[in-house]
Write a protein that holds these residues in place. Structure first.
Motif, mmCIF file in Angstrom:
data_model
loop_
_atom_site.group_PDB
_atom_site.id
_atom_site.type_symbol
_atom_site.label_atom_id
_atom_site.label_comp_id
_atom_site.label_asym_id
_atom_site.label_seq_id
_atom_site.Cartn_x
_atom_site.Cartn_y
_atom_site.Cartn_z
ATOM 1 N N ILE A 293 48.695 22.262 -3.450
ATOM 2 C CA ILE A 293 48.200 22.764 -4.732
ATOM 3 C C ILE A 293 49.303 22.735 -5.779
ATOM 4 O O ILE A 293 49.071 22.327 -6.921
ATOM 5 C CB ILE A 293 47.579 24.159 -4.560
ATOM 6 C CG1 ILE A 293 46.269 24.014 -3.768
ATOM 7 C CG2 ILE A 293 47.346 24.835 -5.911
ATOM 8 C CD1 ILE A 293 45.544 25.292 -3.463
ATOM 9 N N TYR B 135 40.777 27.154 -1.168
ATOM 10 C CA TYR B 135 41.337 28.087 -2.142
ATOM 11 C C TYR B 135 40.190 28.911 -2.713
ATOM 12 O O TYR B 135 39.019 28.615 -2.460
ATOM 13 C CB TYR B 135 42.061 27.353 -3.278
ATOM 14 C CG TYR B 135 41.124 26.684 -4.252
ATOM 15 C CD1 TYR B 135 40.798 27.301 -5.462
ATOM 16 C CD2 TYR B 135 40.532 25.463 -3.963
ATOM 17 C CE1 TYR B 135 39.911 26.699 -6.343
ATOM 18 C CE2 TYR B 135 39.661 24.857 -4.836
ATOM 19 C CZ TYR B 135 39.347 25.472 -6.026
ATOM 20 O OH TYR B 135 38.469 24.885 -6.895
ATOM 21 N N ILE C 56 41.736 21.114 -8.703
ATOM 22 C CA ILE C 56 41.904 21.331 -7.270
ATOM 23 C C ILE C 56 40.601 21.101 -6.498
ATOM 24 O O ILE C 56 40.615 20.556 -5.396
ATOM 25 C CB ILE C 56 42.439 22.749 -6.994
ATOM 26 C CG1 ILE C 56 43.820 22.934 -7.639
ATOM 27 C CG2 ILE C 56 42.508 23.032 -5.500
ATOM 28 C CD1 ILE C 56 44.270 24.372 -7.723
ATOM 29 N N GLU D 66 39.765 17.963 -4.470
ATOM 30 C CA GLU D 66 40.744 17.608 -3.440
ATOM 31 C C GLU D 66 40.405 18.149 -2.052
ATOM 32 O O GLU D 66 41.123 17.900 -1.099
ATOM 33 C CB GLU D 66 42.140 18.091 -3.855
ATOM 34 C CG GLU D 66 42.631 17.483 -5.149
ATOM 35 C CD GLU D 66 42.784 15.976 -5.092
ATOM 36 O OE1 GLU D 66 43.182 15.444 -4.031
ATOM 37 O OE2 GLU D 66 42.497 15.317 -6.110
ATOM 38 N N ILE E 39 49.682 19.261 -7.202
ATOM 39 C CA ILE E 39 48.649 18.949 -8.200
ATOM 40 C C ILE E 39 48.995 19.599 -9.533
ATOM 41 O O ILE E 39 48.938 18.965 -10.591
ATOM 42 C CB ILE E 39 47.262 19.418 -7.717
ATOM 43 C CG1 ILE E 39 46.813 18.595 -6.501
ATOM 44 C CG2 ILE E 39 46.225 19.332 -8.842
ATOM 45 C CD1 ILE E 39 45.637 19.184 -5.754
#
Length: 79
Positions: free
Chosen positions: A62, A35, A28, A31, A65
């Motif tokens: 998310i 978060y 993540i 990207e 992904i």
């Protein structure tokens, strides 16, 4: 209890182990999605574990992904 207009709802994503949380974090991070890796609250699990806290608006990105990489996970509302 009422939510103020514009209040940001958050979600907690949990995994079967800390290993998966670390792997998800590594996928993540590049990207540029907001978060945070957090300790899983006791109302979700009494196990000592880590999860990912996200704004509700970022959850679909998310999850996409995680799904692309075959992750098994659960999503909870943050209280």
């Amino acid at each position: 209890m009422s939510l103020q207009k514009g209040a940001c709802l958050k979600k907690i994503i949990t995994f079967d182990s800390v290993h998966y949380t670390i792997k998800a974090d590594s996928l993540i991070a590049p990207e540029n999605i907001s978060y945070q890796v957090v300790t899983v609250p006791k109302y979700i699990s009494t196990d000592c574990g880590m999860g990912i806290e996200v704004k509700e608006e970022n959850l679909p990105q998310i999850c996409e992904i995680l799904n692309q990489h075959g992750f098994k996970y659960q999503v909870f509302d943050k209280q």
